[in-house]
Design an enzyme around this catalytic site. Sequence first.
Site, mmCIF file in Angstrom:
data_model
loop_
_atom_site.group_PDB
_atom_site.id
_atom_site.type_symbol
_atom_site.label_atom_id
_atom_site.label_comp_id
_atom_site.label_asym_id
_atom_site.label_seq_id
_atom_site.Cartn_x
_atom_site.Cartn_y
_atom_site.Cartn_z
ATOM 1 N N ARG A 91 0.848 -1.180 0.000
ATOM 2 C CA ARG A 91 0.000 0.000 0.000
ATOM 3 C C ARG A 91 0.892 1.242 0.000
ATOM 4 O O ARG A 91 1.799 1.356 0.829
ATOM 5 C CB ARG A 91 -0.884 0.024 1.242
ATOM 6 C CG ARG A 91 -1.759 1.255 1.271
ATOM 7 C CD ARG A 91 -2.286 1.514 2.648
ATOM 8 N NE ARG A 91 -3.155 2.682 2.602
ATOM 9 C CZ ARG A 91 -3.270 3.536 3.601
ATOM 10 N NH1 ARG A 91 -2.583 3.363 4.707
ATOM 11 N NH2 ARG A 91 -4.062 4.564 3.502
ATOM 12 N N HIS A 180 -8.424 6.870 0.011
ATOM 13 C CA HIS A 180 -9.303 5.701 0.193
ATOM 14 C C HIS A 180 -9.671 5.066 -1.160
ATOM 15 O O HIS A 180 -10.684 4.366 -1.264
ATOM 16 C CB HIS A 180 -10.632 6.071 0.893
ATOM 17 C CG HIS A 180 -10.513 6.481 2.323
ATOM 18 N ND1 HIS A 180 -11.296 7.475 2.867
ATOM 19 C CD2 HIS A 180 -9.723 6.040 3.323
ATOM 20 C CE1 HIS A 180 -10.997 7.630 4.150
ATOM 21 N NE2 HIS A 180 -10.032 6.768 4.450
ATOM 22 N N HIS A 208 -17.323 5.910 2.375
ATOM 23 C CA HIS A 208 -16.360 5.240 3.253
ATOM 24 C C HIS A 208 -16.337 6.044 4.552
ATOM 25 O O HIS A 208 -15.755 7.127 4.613
ATOM 26 C CB HIS A 208 -14.979 5.216 2.586
ATOM 27 C CG HIS A 208 -13.899 4.606 3.438
ATOM 28 N ND1 HIS A 208 -13.300 3.399 3.145
ATOM 29 C CD2 HIS A 208 -13.311 5.032 4.571
ATOM 30 C CE1 HIS A 208 -12.392 3.119 4.069
ATOM 31 N NE2 HIS A 208 -12.385 4.107 4.946
ATOM 32 N N GLY A 210 -15.281 6.013 8.281
ATOM 33 C CA GLY A 210 -14.511 5.353 9.333
ATOM 34 C C GLY A 210 -13.992 6.410 10.280
ATOM 35 O O GLY A 210 -14.663 7.404 10.536
ATOM 36 N N ARG A 241 -10.873 15.098 12.423
ATOM 37 C CA ARG A 241 -10.580 16.110 11.399
ATOM 38 C C ARG A 241 -11.829 16.944 11.117
ATOM 39 O O ARG A 241 -12.930 16.397 11.064
ATOM 40 C CB ARG A 241 -10.132 15.448 10.099
ATOM 41 C CG ARG A 241 -8.795 14.747 10.180
ATOM 42 C CD ARG A 241 -8.371 14.241 8.795
ATOM 43 N NE ARG A 241 -7.420 13.167 8.924
ATOM 44 C CZ ARG A 241 -7.493 12.001 8.277
ATOM 45 N NH1 ARG A 241 -8.474 11.775 7.419
ATOM 46 N NH2 ARG A 241 -6.587 11.080 8.475
ATOM 47 N N PHE A 284 -17.679 6.694 17.249
ATOM 48 C CA PHE A 284 -19.128 6.838 17.086
ATOM 49 C C PHE A 284 -19.918 5.986 18.083
ATOM 50 O O PHE A 284 -21.086 6.274 18.352
ATOM 51 C CB PHE A 284 -19.528 6.515 15.635
ATOM 52 C CG PHE A 284 -19.254 7.664 14.701
ATOM 53 C CD1 PHE A 284 -17.958 7.987 14.330
ATOM 54 C CD2 PHE A 284 -20.289 8.451 14.207
ATOM 55 C CE1 PHE A 284 -17.695 9.070 13.487
ATOM 56 C CE2 PHE A 284 -20.046 9.524 13.359
ATOM 57 C CZ PHE A 284 -18.744 9.836 13.004
ATOM 58 N N GLY A 331 -15.612 1.380 9.185
ATOM 59 C CA GLY A 331 -16.038 1.168 10.578
ATOM 60 C C GLY A 331 -17.415 1.720 10.920
ATOM 61 O O GLY A 331 -18.262 0.999 11.465
ATOM 62 N N VAL A 332 -17.676 2.972 10.606
ATOM 63 C CA VAL A 332 -18.966 3.581 10.929
ATOM 64 C C VAL A 332 -20.025 3.108 9.932
ATOM 65 O O VAL A 332 -21.129 2.685 10.318
ATOM 66 C CB VAL A 332 -18.856 5.130 10.909
ATOM 67 C CG1 VAL A 332 -20.196 5.771 11.216
ATOM 68 C CG2 VAL A 332 -17.787 5.601 11.897
ATOM 69 N N GLY A 333 -19.701 3.146 8.644
ATOM 70 C CA GLY A 333 -20.660 2.764 7.605
ATOM 71 C C GLY A 333 -21.123 1.321 7.734
ATOM 72 O O GLY A 333 -22.279 0.999 7.455
ATOM 73 N N GLU A 334 -20.226 0.439 8.196
ATOM 74 C CA GLU A 334 -20.574 -0.978 8.298
ATOM 75 C C GLU A 334 -21.325 -1.312 9.582
ATOM 76 O O GLU A 334 -22.062 -2.280 9.641
ATOM 77 C CB GLU A 334 -19.293 -1.839 8.247
ATOM 78 C CG GLU A 334 -18.631 -1.830 6.881
ATOM 79 C CD GLU A 334 -17.210 -2.384 6.900
ATOM 80 O OE1 GLU A 334 -16.894 -3.221 7.774
ATOM 81 O OE2 GLU A 334 -16.411 -1.975 6.039
ATOM 82 N N ASN A 335 -21.090 -0.503 10.630
ATOM 83 C CA ASN A 335 -21.589 -0.882 11.957
ATOM 84 C C ASN A 335 -22.657 0.007 12.556
ATOM 85 O O ASN A 335 -23.353 -0.407 13.467
ATOM 86 C CB ASN A 335 -20.411 -0.911 12.952
ATOM 87 C CG ASN A 335 -19.436 -2.023 12.627
ATOM 88 O OD1 ASN A 335 -19.808 -3.186 12.643
ATOM 89 N ND2 ASN A 335 -18.203 -1.662 12.308
ATOM 90 N N GLU A 384 -9.612 -3.617 1.795
ATOM 91 C CA GLU A 384 -8.530 -2.990 1.031
ATOM 92 C C GLU A 384 -7.402 -3.978 0.759
ATOM 93 O O GLU A 384 -6.794 -3.960 -0.309
ATOM 94 C CB GLU A 384 -8.018 -1.753 1.782
ATOM 95 C CG GLU A 384 -9.079 -0.653 1.808
ATOM 96 C CD GLU A 384 -8.798 0.478 2.775
ATOM 97 O OE1 GLU A 384 -8.162 1.452 2.358
ATOM 98 O OE2 GLU A 384 -9.221 0.395 3.939
HETATM 99 P P1 ADP Z 1 -9.847 3.754 10.109
HETATM 100 O O1 ADP Z 1 -10.132 5.023 9.361
HETATM 101 O O2 ADP Z 1 -8.976 3.959 11.298
HETATM 102 O O3 ADP Z 1 -9.481 2.582 9.225
HETATM 103 P P2 ADP Z 1 -12.264 2.262 10.614
HETATM 104 O O4 ADP Z 1 -12.839 2.197 9.254
HETATM 105 O O5 ADP Z 1 -11.760 1.019 11.228
HETATM 106 O O6 ADP Z 1 -11.239 3.435 10.743
HETATM 107 O O7 ADP Z 1 -13.391 2.881 11.567
HETATM 108 C C1 ADP Z 1 -13.164 3.049 12.930
HETATM 109 C C2 ADP Z 1 -14.357 3.748 13.539
HETATM 110 O O8 ADP Z 1 -15.531 2.971 13.302
HETATM 111 C C3 ADP Z 1 -14.297 3.885 15.051
HETATM 112 O O9 ADP Z 1 -13.602 5.023 15.437
HETATM 113 C C4 ADP Z 1 -15.750 3.961 15.422
HETATM 114 O O10 ADP Z 1 -16.132 5.324 15.405
HETATM 115 C C5 ADP Z 1 -16.476 3.254 14.324
HETATM 116 N N1 ADP Z 1 -17.077 1.999 14.774
HETATM 117 C C6 ADP Z 1 -16.501 0.799 14.903
HETATM 118 N N2 ADP Z 1 -17.387 -0.104 15.384
HETATM 119 C C7 ADP Z 1 -18.557 0.548 15.552
HETATM 120 C C8 ADP Z 1 -19.858 0.172 16.023
HETATM 121 N N3 ADP Z 1 -20.123 -1.052 16.403
HETATM 122 N N4 ADP Z 1 -20.798 1.141 16.060
HETATM 123 C C9 ADP Z 1 -20.537 2.387 15.661
HETATM 124 N N5 ADP Z 1 -19.334 2.801 15.210
HETATM 125 C C10 ADP Z 1 -18.358 1.891 15.169
#
Ligand code: ADP
Length: 397
Positions: A91, A180, A208, A210, A241, A284, A331-335, A384
Amino acid sequence: MNILVINAGSSSLKYQLLDPENGVLLAKGLCERIGIDGKFTYKAEGKNTLDAVDVAMPTHSEAIQAVLNALTDKENGVVSSMAEIDAVGHRVVHGGEKFASSVVITDEVMAAIEECNPLAPLHNPANIIGIRACQSLMPATPMVAVFDTAFHQTMPPAAYMYALPYAYYENDKVRRYGFHGTSHKYVAGRAAAMLGRPIEELKLISCHLGNGSSITAVSGGKSVDTSMGFTPLAGVPMGTRSGDLDAGILQYLMNKYQMGIDEMLNVLNKKSGVEGLSCVSSDFRDLESAAGKGDAKAALAQEKFAYEVRKYVGAYAAAMGGVDAVIFTAGVGENDKAIRSMVCRGLEYMGLKLDAGANDVRGKETVISTADSKVKVLLIPTNEELMIAMDTAALVK
Ligand code: ADP
């Protein structure tokens, strides 16, 4: 085919060994505190895990040697020798305007990556150190560079130019690059597969979201606009940011508080975003729980974030003259179902209807819009490393 994927930072290095043909992950882990005291983590299905064990790593070479030792270990390894690693995909953050796709690494390519260093002074030099360390330990193994910026090189000038004096572009390379790209490319490809339509026909908006977040308009499989800019500071608010803001604020605050530009940028990069706004956290999950307990600033931070993402969705639908699907990833979009639902709120006018029941899901590739939603909403976990391995395999075959 076994591809070793390396993501080298200045004092850490993430790795995965995977087979892009079937997507099987053989092993993954992390080298941390390189140049300090050295911590090594290794995980492989059915093998003993190493969790932040002490391994001396004065430089990236020892770190990569530790990775190779673990992968080929008699008891806990996943390959019998280094010869079973067919190629390495690295990467690399910034490819400037020189790289519009992944490339096999040669001396000329290394020189061109080095020329991009001023554009990503914190990241590219570390990526280069990782590549060199790998080359010296695996001189016969082909290596590929996969850039975060490459996917966005298809943006038209109206999207990538800033309305600054033209000379800053010509002489100083100041333009929107976007980041990204590996993630946006991966989820766009998966979206086409999920929709069962050729990517060339599709207008997609990839969110995306996160710790760092960016939104990309993908038309016909090509990035045509993206929210991050010359640096990853631009676009929507992120964990810490600020995202886009009026540059006049900088002059006002720097004069008022006698701040230098480095201090100001530290505020914008590390103390702003949802953390700065909420006074709670950049995570989040913490915002959700604080907002649930009635914390008004945490609720405002969630709302501000979702509002800005929604504005980009509208803007990119306008930029592409329509949209077939909106994708949530990272992280946020998936969870975070609450954020997804807040982003989609009020978008019914453009034919987008989120299915509340289907949205009650985490980290799974699935459709979360209603059956009659004209614009599909897709949840797609990003990968990725798999994208890097796929590009690498395609180039060395
Ligand atoms: P990075 O940009 O560091 O790769 P990620 O895509 O792994 O980040 O996203 C990390 C963020 O995802 C965490 O800071 C958190 O805010 C969010 N996150 C992770 N799990 C959850 C969850 N279960 N519910 C809500 N937000 C989550």
